[in-house]
Structure formats: structure tokens, C-alpha cells
Design a protein around this motif. Structure first.
Motif, PDB file in Angstrom:
ATOM      1  N   ARG A   1      -8.864 -33.834   8.853  1.00 20.39           N
ATOM      2  CA  ARG A   1     -10.202 -33.230   8.976  1.00 20.39           C
ATOM      3  C   ARG A   1     -11.160 -34.217   9.624  1.00 20.39           C
ATOM      4  NH1 ARG A   1      -9.484 -30.815   3.043  1.00 20.39           N
ATOM      5  NH2 ARG A   1      -9.098 -28.615   3.523  1.00 20.39           N
TER       6      ARG A   1
ATOM      7  N   TYR B   1     -19.176 -34.477   3.557  1.00 24.18           N
ATOM      8  CA  TYR B   1     -18.500 -35.120   4.682  1.00 24.18           C
ATOM      9  C   TYR B   1     -18.906 -36.594   4.732  1.00 24.18           C
ATOM     10  CZ  TYR B   1     -17.457 -30.507   6.797  1.00 24.18           C
ATOM     11  OH  TYR B   1     -16.997 -29.242   7.063  1.00 24.18           O
ATOM     12  N   ASN B   2     -17.961 -37.479   5.059  1.00 25.58           N
ATOM     13  CA  ASN B   2     -18.317 -38.839   5.447  1.00 25.58           C
ATOM     14  C   ASN B   2     -18.859 -38.809   6.882  1.00 25.58           C
ATOM     15  OD1 ASN B   2     -17.081 -39.925   3.053  1.00 25.58           O
ATOM     16  ND2 ASN B   2     -15.095 -39.912   4.100  1.00 25.58           N
TER      17      ASN B   2
ATOM     18  N   LYS C   1     -11.983 -37.505   2.390  1.00 28.15           N
ATOM     19  CA  LYS C   1     -12.971 -36.478   2.718  1.00 28.15           C
ATOM     20  C   LYS C   1     -12.988 -36.210   4.220  1.00 28.15           C
ATOM     21  CE  LYS C   1     -14.801 -35.953  -1.419  1.00 28.15           C
ATOM     22  NZ  LYS C   1     -14.779 -34.652  -2.121  1.00 28.15           N
ATOM     23  N   PRO C   2     -13.407 -35.017   4.615  1.00 32.30           N
ATOM     24  CA  PRO C   2     -13.653 -34.784   6.047  1.00 32.30           C
ATOM     25  C   PRO C   2     -14.644 -35.821   6.559  1.00 32.30           C
ATOM     26  CG  PRO C   2     -13.836 -32.747   4.804  1.00 32.30           C
ATOM     27  CD  PRO C   2     -13.753 -33.845   3.797  1.00 32.30           C
ATOM     28  N   THR C   3     -14.464 -36.249   7.782  1.00 31.94           N
ATOM     29  CA  THR C   3     -15.265 -37.352   8.310  1.00 31.94           C
ATOM     30  C   THR C   3     -15.683 -37.053   9.740  1.00 31.94           C
ATOM     31  OG1 THR C   3     -14.102 -38.940   6.889  1.00 31.94           O
ATOM     32  CG2 THR C   3     -15.280 -39.835   8.796  1.00 31.94           C
TER      33      THR C   3
ATOM     34  N   ALA D   1     -19.408 -39.570   1.489  1.00 36.23           N
ATOM     35  CA  ALA D   1     -19.724 -38.305   0.835  1.00 36.23           C
ATOM     36  C   ALA D   1     -19.957 -38.496  -0.655  1.00 36.23           C
ATOM     37  CB  ALA D   1     -18.604 -37.297   1.064  1.00 36.23           C
TER      38      ALA D   1
ATOM     39  N   ASP E   1     -16.871 -25.964   8.128  1.00 40.21           N
ATOM     40  CA  ASP E   1     -16.237 -25.605   6.851  1.00 40.21           C
ATOM     41  C   ASP E   1     -15.135 -24.579   7.061  1.00 40.21           C
ATOM     42  OD1 ASP E   1     -17.847 -27.321   5.428  1.00 40.21           O
ATOM     43  OD2 ASP E   1     -19.088 -25.773   4.512  1.00 40.21           O
TER      44      ASP E   1
ATOM     45  N   ALA F   1     -24.431 -34.397   6.908  1.00 36.39           N
ATOM     46  CA  ALA F   1     -22.994 -34.491   6.633  1.00 36.39           C
ATOM     47  C   ALA F   1     -22.731 -34.836   5.175  1.00 36.39           C
ATOM     48  CB  ALA F   1     -22.354 -35.530   7.556  1.00 36.39           C
TER      49      ALA F   1
ATOM     50  N   PHE G   1     -22.277 -26.857  10.321  1.00 37.68           N
ATOM     51  CA  PHE G   1     -21.428 -27.138   9.169  1.00 37.68           C
ATOM     52  C   PHE G   1     -20.777 -25.884   8.593  1.00 37.68           C
ATOM     53  CE2 PHE G   1     -23.717 -31.136   9.431  1.00 37.68           C
ATOM     54  CZ  PHE G   1     -22.692 -32.044   9.212  1.00 37.68           C
TER      55      PHE G   1
ATOM     56  N   TYR H   1     -12.711 -26.049   4.485  1.00 36.23           N
ATOM     57  CA  TYR H   1     -13.311 -26.991   3.537  1.00 36.23           C
ATOM     58  C   TYR H   1     -14.680 -26.488   3.118  1.00 36.23           C
ATOM     59  CZ  TYR H   1     -15.392 -31.256   1.650  1.00 36.23           C
ATOM     60  OH  TYR H   1     -16.002 -32.181   0.831  1.00 36.23           O
TER      61      TYR H   1
END
Length: 420
Positions: A244, A193-194, A164-166, A157, A407, A188, A403, A412
Motif C-alpha cells: 500500500r 496513513y504514514n 500502514k499505508p504510506t 499514522a 481507501d 494522511a 483519500f 483500506y
């Protein structure tokens, strides 16, 4: 639609309207390639020029036109790279990748072009991301399991190691990890996001790297184990927020998402598009002609299909280590069979109007049976220009839905996070 064994059969009812070609099989591939335009994977002018030059009845014409365009665009990329124009080089390399990838779509596993096109497409993809490493932070990685090494790319990200969220993305039946950059990876990282894109067992290209990583050697429990090992790999990274973690995938990747989410309780959310929980049922209802008789008879049925359908089935059988869809069906009855009630995390069931009726049935069934109260469902429609298989004709809308839901479920939003 094609007549097979006296029965009208479509491998999958994946499109409603046509943009250029009259033949459903190559028209779907053409529209799939067009979807890459939203993040620079193709140029519309180049793609429509090629479409005008291709003889739709010739698989050789398809391959040759795309390979020639790929080589031409790759040469311009090398020139830009040599002169230090990294952004231009990256943009040209990514298009060259897509055109080699399109040529691969017309190659059978027993042809020299099969490995050559794949190698060139992967080479250009790597050069593209490396040239744009400032804009697209990434690491080339391997997921290891029992001596096997599965290649992937971890899209970050941002530069740095803030958690980070992944999302772990699974590939579709025709999809390589490089395709998944266009089919979710870029979307992403744009949103903070990763994303891990990777070739794993049951993916079409894994045997280029691990020839023995076939479905024969990865029955149900081993498939679960390698999926859990992939989760372990991701959670070991300092830049991953373990609270996440998401799993997602399109088409056959939706089925793999269901398997992964059902056998691993570490996910905060799952987004299968479409959520096929019984591959055997899909084959029975969508491709019954290929289950009659012996493997040899099933192979003969395949030869009656249009050439891209023949290539698709041949590549799918090869990647799984079988000679025909009939053989694969018997293992699928065990390996790709999930009770939706076993997916406990929040789930977004996504499907489209033009999908095969069995895919639509399973998508609705998944939403109704999976137990989480945060579950949601989305149907791509002709009215929204999103009726193609997996909403490929409107990926921006598809990702908006996906997304925005993520979120909210994950609490997020990149715009609302405090400065690191």
C-alpha cells in the motif's frame, strides 16, 4: 496578467477570485497561506491584520511585516514551552513557521534573508512537531544517495510499528517539505496513513542541505535513481505496508509524481495534482517569452514581472542550478518528460478550473492514456469553491476526494481495521 516582450503572460493561471489583494501575484500567495488554516498553520486574524499593514507594492513591506509577526508569535511559543504548555507551544511554533515561510517568499537567493528566513522557518517547524509529538508521532530522517543526505520527516499514522499505508509526497515548485505537512501530511496521518515529507533534487530548498544537488548533477537517470532510493528507504521501514505504497504531489510535485511513478513499479497508487507529464510543453505554452534569445535576455524578461514572480523564477533557477528558466527548459525536455502509458498503477488525476490550459490538457490526457482500469479524474470547480491551483481554496474537499479514492483502491479504511 503582466506584459512581457509585448505578450500578455501569466506564469500560471492559478486563481479566479480575490479575497484581499488586487495584485494577482501576492493574492495567490495570500490565499495559499489561508489554506494552511485548516490545520493550524495560520490564524485568520493574524493573517488579515498583516494584509492590512502590508504595502502591496513593496517587497520590503511584505517581508518585514511577516518577519515581525513571526518573531512575536515565536516568542509566545518559547514562553509556553518554557512553562511546559506543549500543545500551546506547538500551535504557536507552527504559526511562527508559516510567517517566516511567508517572509521567505519575498527573498531573492542572493540576499542574506533567503537563508535566514528558511532556517528560522525550519527551526520553528521542528519545534512545533516535537512539542506535539504525542499527537503527531514522527521521526526526523535522511534519505541517503551516493553520499548525499536529503532531510525529511516521517510522519507516523500511530505510535508503534504496525505496517500502514504510506505516501511519499513530492514538493511543488514553490514548496518546501514543511509546506507539504499542510498540503497532505496532516491529512494522511488523520486517516491512518504514514507520510514521508522530504527535500530532494529539483526541490527549492535542497541546496541549503546539499549545495551540489542541482539538476545539473541529477539528469534524468540520476533523478530516477534518487527517487528509487527514496522508495527503498521507505520500504525498509517495518511500519510501512509494502502493498500500500503511494506517491503524490501538488503543482510541480505532480510532475515529479509522474516521473517517480513511471520509473518505479512498486507503487500501489499515484495521485498527481496536477499530472504534468511534459514540463517542456508547459513552459513552451505557458511561458514562451522566457525561451526567446539567450539566458541573459530571459533574465531581463523576468525583471519585467511583479516582484513575487521575479522571486519565484530566481529561486527556481537557483534550486536547479541554473541562471534562468531558459536554461532549465533544455534539461526539462529530457528529465521531466513522461509517457502516461508508463504509469501502470492506479492513478487519480486531479486539477482545477483556474489552472493554466496546458495543465488542464495534460491532466485530462494523463487520465485518458494511463492504462489502469481503476484510474479516476477530479476537477476542482468554482461551484465547489475548489477552483484555485491544486484546489488550495478547498483542501478539505481535495483530501476527501483523494483519500476516499485511495481507501477504495487500497482496500483500506482506518475505521474498519481490526484492533492491533
Amino acid at each position: 496578467m503582466v506584459q512581457v516582450d509585448g505578450q500578455e503572460t501569466k506564469v500560471a493561471a492559478r486563481l479566479t477570485h480575490k479575497v484581499f489583494f488586487e495584485r494577482d501575484d501576492i493574492e495567490f500567495t495570500f490565499q495559499w497561506l489561508l489554506s494552511f488554516a485548516h490545520c493550524g498553520g495560520v490564524a485568520q486574524g493574524e493573517l488579515f491584520k498583516l494584509a492590512r499593514q502590508i504595502d502591496p507594492n513593496s517587497i520590503t513591506s511584505w517581508k518585514n511585516e511577516f518577519e515581525q509577526e513571526a518573531a512575536k508569535v515565536e516568542a509566545t511559543a518559547e514562553q509556553s514551552l518554557k512553562k511546559g504548555h506543549l500543545i500551546s507551544a506547538g500551535e504557536a511554533f507552527i504559526r511562527a513557521h508559516s510567517y517566516y515561510r511567508a517572509a521567505f517568499y519575498g527573498a531573492f537567493p542572493d540576499e542574506p534573508d533567503f537563508a535566514r528566513y528558511h532556517g528560522k522557518s525550519v527551526e520553528c517547524f521542528k519545534k512545533a512537531l516535537d512539542a506535539k509529538s504525542e499527537q503527531i508521532p514522527h521521526e526526523w530522517v535522511e534519505v541517503e544517495y551516493k553520499g548525499y543526505k536529503f532531510p525529511g520527516c516521517f510522519l507516523k499514522a500511530e505510535h508503534g510499528n504496525a505496517p500502514k499505508p504510506t505516501i511519499i509526497f513530492h514538493n511543488g515548485g514553490e514548496t518546501h517539505k514543511e509546506d507539504t505537512y499542510f498540503l497532505g501530511g496532516q491529512a494522511a496521518i488523520d486517516r491512518g496513513y504514514n507520510a514521508l515529507i522530504v527535500d530532494l533534487p529539483y526541490d527549492v530548498c535542497v541546496r541549503f542541505y546539499e549545495p551540489e544537488a542541482t539538476a545539473r548533477n541529477f539528469p534524468r537517470e540520476e533523478l530516477h535513481n534518487v527517487y528509487r532510493a527514496t522508495t527503498d528507504f521507505v520500504l525498509a521501514r517495518p511500519d510501512v505496508d509494502p502493498e500500500r505504497l503511494v506517491v503524490s504531489g501538488m503543482s510541480y510535485g505532480g510532475a515529479k509524481t509522474m516521473v517517480h511513478a513511471s520509473c518505479d513499479d512498486r507503487f500501489a497508487a499515484a495521485v498527481p495534482n496536477s499530472p504534468v507529464y511534459s514540463m517542456a510543453s508547459f513552459i513552451e505554452r505557458g511561458m514562451p517569452s522566457f525561451l526567446r534569445g539567450s539566458a541573459e535576455e530571459a533574465a531581463e524578461q523576468t525583471k519585467k514581472m511583479p516582484y513575487t514572480g521575479q522571486v519565484l523564477f530566481a529561486a527556481s533557477a537557483w534550486s536547479h542550478g541554473f541562471d534562468s528558466i531558459a536554461e532549465w527548459y533544455h534539461l526539462a525536455k529530457e528529465a521531466i518528460e513522461v509517457d502516461p502509458k508508463d504509469v501502470k498503477c492506479p492513478l487519480l488525476s486531479m486539477y482545477s478550473e483556474a489552472e493554466h490550459p496546458e495543465m488542464q490538457r495534460q491532466a485530462i490526457d494523463t487520465y485518458e492514456k494511463a492504462p489502469n482500469k481503476k484510474n479516476a479524474i477530479f476537477k476542482g470547480t468554482e461551484e465547489d469553491g475548489a477552483d484555485l491551483h491544486c484546489q488550495l481554496n478547498n483542501l478539505p474537499l481535495s483530501y476527501q476526494v483523494m483519500f476516499d479514492w485511495l481507501d477504495e483502491v487500497l482496500d483500506y479504511n482506518i475505521q474498519l481495521q481490526p484492533a492491533q
